[in-house]
Design an enzyme around this catalytic site. Sequence first.
Site, short mmCIF file in Angstrom:
data_model
loop_
_atom_site.label_atom_id
_atom_site.label_comp_id
_atom_site.label_asym_id
_atom_site.label_seq_id
_atom_site.Cartn_x
_atom_site.Cartn_y
_atom_site.Cartn_z
N ASP A 273 0.86 -1.18 0.00
CA ASP A 273 0.00 0.00 0.00
C ASP A 273 0.90 1.23 0.00
OD1 ASP A 273 -2.91 0.82 0.54
OD2 ASP A 273 -1.80 1.99 2.03
N ASN B 57 -2.53 13.38 -3.33
CA ASN B 57 -3.77 13.82 -3.98
C ASN B 57 -4.27 15.13 -3.39
OD1 ASN B 57 -4.27 11.99 -6.02
ND2 ASN B 57 -5.46 10.61 -4.73
N HIS C 78 -5.32 15.35 -8.15
CA HIS C 78 -5.45 13.99 -8.68
C HIS C 78 -4.56 13.70 -9.88
CE1 HIS C 78 -8.50 12.57 -5.92
NE2 HIS C 78 -9.03 13.77 -5.99
N ASP D 260 -2.34 10.43 -9.99
CA ASP D 260 -2.34 9.48 -11.11
C ASP D 260 -0.92 9.25 -11.63
OD1 ASP D 260 -5.09 9.29 -10.91
OD2 ASP D 260 -5.50 10.45 -12.74
N ASP E 236 -4.68 2.65 -4.04
CA ASP E 236 -3.23 2.77 -3.94
C ASP E 236 -2.61 1.47 -3.43
OD1 ASP E 236 -4.21 2.98 -1.35
OD2 ASP E 236 -2.77 4.49 -0.74
N ARG F 216 13.25 -5.36 -2.72
CA ARG F 216 13.79 -4.73 -3.92
C ARG F 216 12.83 -3.66 -4.44
NH1 ARG F 216 14.89 -9.03 -7.09
NH2 ARG F 216 12.84 -9.02 -8.06
#
Length: 190
Positions: free
Chosen positions: A108, A116, A121, A125, A151, A171
Amino acid sequence: MNAVAARRAALARTLALGCAALALLGLAAAALLGPVALALSGVAGALGALCVLAHDHFRRRELALLTDRARRDPLTGLLNRRGFEEAFDAELERARRSGSSLSVVVGDLDRFKRVNDALGHPAGDAALVRSARILTSGKRRFDSAARIGGDEFALLAADSDDHGAYVLAERVRGVLHDEFASDRPALTIS
């Protein structure tokens, strides 16, 4: 349906109508003109058959495109939740049959809401697209990457045990951290 899909559908309809017209023309010519027209009707029938094959090809391509779009996130190009679940089910069944391992890594984005809220937004994005690029480049070719929520991202790693999943997760986490280190707010993934 986007403009390209609409044009393809219109072309497929035109081909279908052309096929029907050629077949009818061949039958009418055979009935009216006798033996000479029989050869013409054969040509018309062959052209009609080619039209049917072309129409079928377009329909199959369009179905494949629509099926792929139903399984992919339009923003990132990664699998969406549905595509991920289908891939997971298939890989789980394969792992059961072969006795191999299967790992799922879920992450997450941290502070994504702040991006945002602070930058809008479009910036959010762009951060999602950058994150997707990192997941795609960090996985093996035969692994699957997905955006399973706003997300939230997941990696499906076939033939990967706990340690392999940990190495993969670290990684990706490190590369994502470095990618966003200079951004404010800086994104990380956990």
